[in-house]
Design an enzyme around this catalytic site. Sequence first.
Site, short mmCIF file in Angstrom:
data_model
loop_
_atom_site.label_atom_id
_atom_site.label_comp_id
_atom_site.label_asym_id
_atom_site.label_seq_id
_atom_site.Cartn_x
_atom_site.Cartn_y
_atom_site.Cartn_z
N ASN A 142 -38.89 -4.50 -9.27
CA ASN A 142 -39.87 -5.51 -8.89
C ASN A 142 -40.48 -6.10 -10.16
OD1 ASN A 142 -42.04 -6.97 -7.93
ND2 ASN A 142 -43.15 -5.21 -7.10
N TRP A 143 -40.07 -7.32 -10.47
CA TRP A 143 -40.52 -7.94 -11.73
C TRP A 143 -41.99 -8.36 -11.68
CZ3 TRP A 143 -36.35 -11.76 -14.10
CH2 TRP A 143 -35.15 -11.08 -14.26
N LYS A 144 -42.55 -8.42 -10.48
CA LYS A 144 -43.94 -8.89 -10.31
C LYS A 144 -44.10 -10.27 -10.97
CE LYS A 144 -45.44 -4.15 -9.79
NZ LYS A 144 -46.48 -3.14 -9.89
N HIS A 168 -46.43 -5.25 -0.35
CA HIS A 168 -46.74 -4.51 -1.58
C HIS A 168 -48.25 -4.32 -1.68
CE1 HIS A 168 -47.17 -3.50 -5.80
NE2 HIS A 168 -45.89 -3.14 -5.76
N GLU A 171 -50.23 -4.64 -4.04
CA GLU A 171 -50.92 -5.72 -4.77
C GLU A 171 -51.16 -6.92 -3.86
OE1 GLU A 171 -48.17 -5.82 -8.04
OE2 GLU A 171 -48.93 -3.88 -8.72
N GLU A 227 -45.34 3.88 -2.04
CA GLU A 227 -45.92 3.58 -3.35
C GLU A 227 -47.40 3.96 -3.33
OE1 GLU A 227 -43.33 0.42 -5.54
OE2 GLU A 227 -45.07 -0.54 -4.64
N GLY A 279 -48.58 1.35 -11.96
CA GLY A 279 -49.01 0.78 -13.23
C GLY A 279 -50.00 1.65 -13.98
N SER A 318 -44.94 4.14 -11.24
CA SER A 318 -44.70 4.70 -12.57
C SER A 318 -43.39 5.48 -12.68
CB SER A 318 -45.89 5.57 -13.01
OG SER A 318 -47.06 4.78 -13.11
N GLY A 341 -41.49 -0.88 -11.27
CA GLY A 341 -42.25 -2.01 -11.78
C GLY A 341 -42.02 -2.16 -13.28
N GLY A 342 -42.98 -1.71 -14.06
CA GLY A 342 -42.96 -1.89 -15.51
C GLY A 342 -41.63 -1.58 -16.19
P1 13P Z 1 -44.94 0.53 -11.84
O1 13P Z 1 -43.55 1.08 -11.92
O2 13P Z 1 -45.27 -0.42 -12.95
O3 13P Z 1 -45.98 1.59 -11.64
O4 13P Z 1 -44.98 -0.38 -10.51
C1 13P Z 1 -44.53 0.15 -9.32
C2 13P Z 1 -44.48 -0.92 -8.30
O5 13P Z 1 -45.50 -1.44 -7.88
C3 13P Z 1 -43.16 -1.36 -7.82
O6 13P Z 1 -43.26 -2.21 -6.72
#
Ligand code: 13P
Length: 256
Positions: free
Chosen positions: A10-12, A97, A99, A169, A175, A215, A236-237
């Site tokens: 997920n590139w966000k 998600h 977020e 999640e 994050g 994470s 994510g990251g």
């Molecule tokens: P991180 O891997 O940066 O914690 O993000 C997880 C995430 O929200 C994937 O959708």
Amino acid sequence: MSRTKLIAGNWKLNPVDDKGALELLRQLRTRLAPFTKAGIAVMPPFTMLHLAVDILKDTRIAVGGQNLSGEESGAFTGEVSAPMLKSAGCEYVIIGHSERRQFFNETDQGVNRKIMAALKHALNPIVCVGETLEQREAGQEESVVREQVVQALSEIKTTEIHPVIIAYEPVWAIGTGRTASPTQAQAMHLFIRRSVEELYDAQIAQAMLILYGGSVKPDNARELLSQKDIDGALVGGACLKADSFAEIVAAGESIL
Ligand code: 13P
């Protein structure tokens, strides 16, 4: 029954321009070429989807959206619909998600509508659920996640549920660098699978892919992905660097 592993990135809201996207996509194309077993998907921002589909054609890497509208078309400024994602070449879409729930007021009812829209257009929805730190500390994690699952899947029939993927999640692990322990994650994944079994049946529950997100990094991926009920990762990251994403895919493949 043995389920496959799916590693999704997920590139966000990254990277900030097409140049950065092109670079990452080219690197992913090269770095991920050796993998033949695990499912792999990337979810770039909407404006980069065509680029991603183009660069990744003839590879095993699928493309998905990070969100979609519950509406199909019409006067809904700023929205992107399921048929639009489908015609752009997407196979997956992330829905609900944390977020989006946190910053854009998405509700369980909205999530349910979006899942229905995705299914109608043959997109595989990756439905995110997870508790906040406050809820976990109050011992409410199971009731919160169960409610999210029940509401999300409301009125989705046994004959329609097959493409649905759930991503657990925990909000406190996103994050933050603080990941759920493999034992904590496995326990919740099993709980989710049992909830799906109660809603549908054992066969559907056993076949459903349940991903872990929060994470996930190259150094914790193998242990998380080795858990019996963890069928992949929503990253994510660590998916923004081709090397670290490839290491997570390698961890998934090493278990298959
Ligand atoms: P991180 O891997 O940066 O914690 O993000 C997880 C995430 O929200 C994937 O959708």
